[in-house]
Design an enzyme around this catalytic site. Structure first.
Site, PDB file in Angstrom:
ATOM      1  N   CYS A   1      -8.131  -5.994  -0.508  1.00 40.79           N
ATOM      2  CA  CYS A   1      -7.413  -5.916  -1.777  1.00 40.79           C
ATOM      3  C   CYS A   1      -7.353  -7.291  -2.444  1.00 40.79           C
ATOM      4  O   CYS A   1      -7.628  -7.431  -3.639  1.00 40.79           O
ATOM      5  CB  CYS A   1      -6.009  -5.365  -1.558  1.00 40.79           C
ATOM      6  SG  CYS A   1      -5.065  -5.181  -3.091  1.00 40.79           S
TER       7      CYS A   1
ATOM      8  N   CYS B   1       0.720  -0.874   1.323  1.00 39.44           N
ATOM      9  CA  CYS B   1       1.386  -0.325   0.133  1.00 39.44           C
ATOM     10  C   CYS B   1       1.134   1.166  -0.036  1.00 39.44           C
ATOM     11  O   CYS B   1       1.991   1.884  -0.532  1.00 39.44           O
ATOM     12  CB  CYS B   1       0.960  -1.088  -1.117  1.00 39.44           C
ATOM     13  SG  CYS B   1      -0.776  -0.924  -1.568  1.00 39.44           S
TER      14      CYS B   1
END
Length: 399
Positions: A126, A223
């Site tokens: 990410c 997340c």
């Protein structure tokens, strides 16, 4: 009248010049709504940067089929917290929806890696491929010279080349998850928390009147898996997964069958609990063989490795990895690291540890340090002398 107009224009000009001189540039700050990114924005704002806050919506957990309320950086509360600080401080704030690009890359890779029998680290991907790219593109659109995040890491320089070093706060250091960034990205990056410790950051929030923010805890969840149930996430995202992989085989390190399991994607190297089978002594997952839906179990000593192969490399400190480099090698977040010698093998590295280590897991990041400096990193591919060559798994030896 003409003199008054001239005076007014001159005064306005002086004000504009003063404002320009008081600023260090225009910076786009990634604001998750947490304490670290918020204090980052406050620090830069107070230092005279023209701050623009940006909150990136990466995942909508409520639509994923999970049973837990949306939390962390993607929650509505966190977005509102970030916006409230920007409004209070008088700088602009934008919300950017990057769920599609995030999902197409990070989540697809996360699923693919588990389906390949590896243990991924989505935060590294990410940072490298999504967040920094998204930030820099938006920074260009908004004419921002710099981007900034609340990471605990330092940016160092050698012969004009930027690279990552460890933060002052060793307990919060995040250099391990930033090994994939390029020197070009780091040229425009700022880490204001690099030399601060977490208690100092909390105190800064308190001193500025953000008491609720200062009390916020740290989030260690992925997340898009806020309930930490990656197995449930895989089941929801791979159609018919349970039926496809149920009934796999447990074997020992010699290939003898020990029992059956629920499917290789639901196990990780080093796992001891939740095996669903009793042995009378602690047993651990030592290897995962997706081709035959086989899980190899062994004792604690069977997790010991003295070498590994690392690919998908990014060299940070130098143009390329020096052959024969001695470096402290970290194989997971929070690992203190072990001294090793690195040999270049084409586009991969063979890493020889000076002492045996445990927990080498394909799919995880290996990060190489010289002192506090990140030389670079890569993804662990495999380790030598791994599979059994007897019993039911004779044809599974991949070495």
């Amino acid at each position: 009248m003409r003199n008054e107009l001239s005076t007014l224009l001159f005064c306005n000009f002086v004000v504009l010049i003063f404002k320009a001189m008081s600023k260090h540039g225009k910076v786009l700050v990634a604001m998750s709504g947490g304490i670290d990114s918020t204090v980052t924005a406050l620090m830069l704002h107070e230092e005279g940067y023209e701050v623009i806050g940006i909150t990136m919506k990466t995942w909508d957990y409520a639509n994923s089929g999970g049973g837990k309320k949306e939390t962390g950086c993607c929650s509505l509360d966190s977005i509102n917290d970030a916006r409230a600080v920007a409004v209070d401080q008088g700088f602009h704030h934008f919300i950017v929806d990057i769920r599609e690009e995030f999902g197409n890359y990070v989540i697809d890779n996360f699923v693919d890696e588990y389906m390949a029998g590896r243990t991924p680290n989505p935060c590294v991907l990410c940072n490298t491929h999504i967040k920094w790219d998204a930030l820099l593109r938006r920074a260009d659109t908004l004419d921002c010279e710099f981007i900034a995040t609340g990471h605990y890491a330092q940016i160092s320089e050698l012969n004009g080349r930027k690279y990552i070093s460890k933060a002052v706060d060793r307990n919060k250091d995040q250099s391990y998850v930033l090994w994939g960034l390029s020197p070009e990205c780091l040229e425009r990056s700022r880490f204001p928390l690099a030399k601060l410790k977490k208690p100092e950051v909390r105190q800064m929030a308190y001193d500025r009147g953000y008491t609720d923010l200062a009390k916020k805890g740290d989030s260690y969840e992925i997340c898009f898996v806020p309930d930490n149930d990656y197995r449930g996430f895989l089941k929801r995202n791979v159609e018919g997964l349970e039926a496809k992989v149920d009934g796999g085989t447990f074997v020992d390190t010699k290939g003898n069958k020990l029992g059956t399991h629920k499917g290789y994607p639901f196990y990780t190297v080093g796992q001891r609990k939740g095996l669903g089978i009793a042995f009378g002594e602690p047993m651990f997952v030592t290897e995962i063989i997706p081709e035959s839906n086989t899980i190899v179990l062994g004792r604690s000593d069977d997790l010991v490795r003295n070498a590994m192969f690392v690919g998908q490399l990014n060299c940070m400190k130098y143009e390329s990895f020096p052959d024969g480099l001695e470096a402290t090698t970290q194989i997971r977040y929070g690992d203190p690291g072990s001294l090793a010698k690195i040999h270049t093998k084409g586009d991969a590295l063979e890493v020889e540890f000076y002492s045996n280590v445990k927990g080498v897991a394909p799919g995880q990041s290996a990060v190489f340090y010289e002192g506090d400096d990140v030389v670079g990193g890569g993804i662990i591919q495999r380790y030598p002398n791994t599979l059994i060559n007897t019993g039911d798994a004779t044809n599974l030896n991949r070495n």
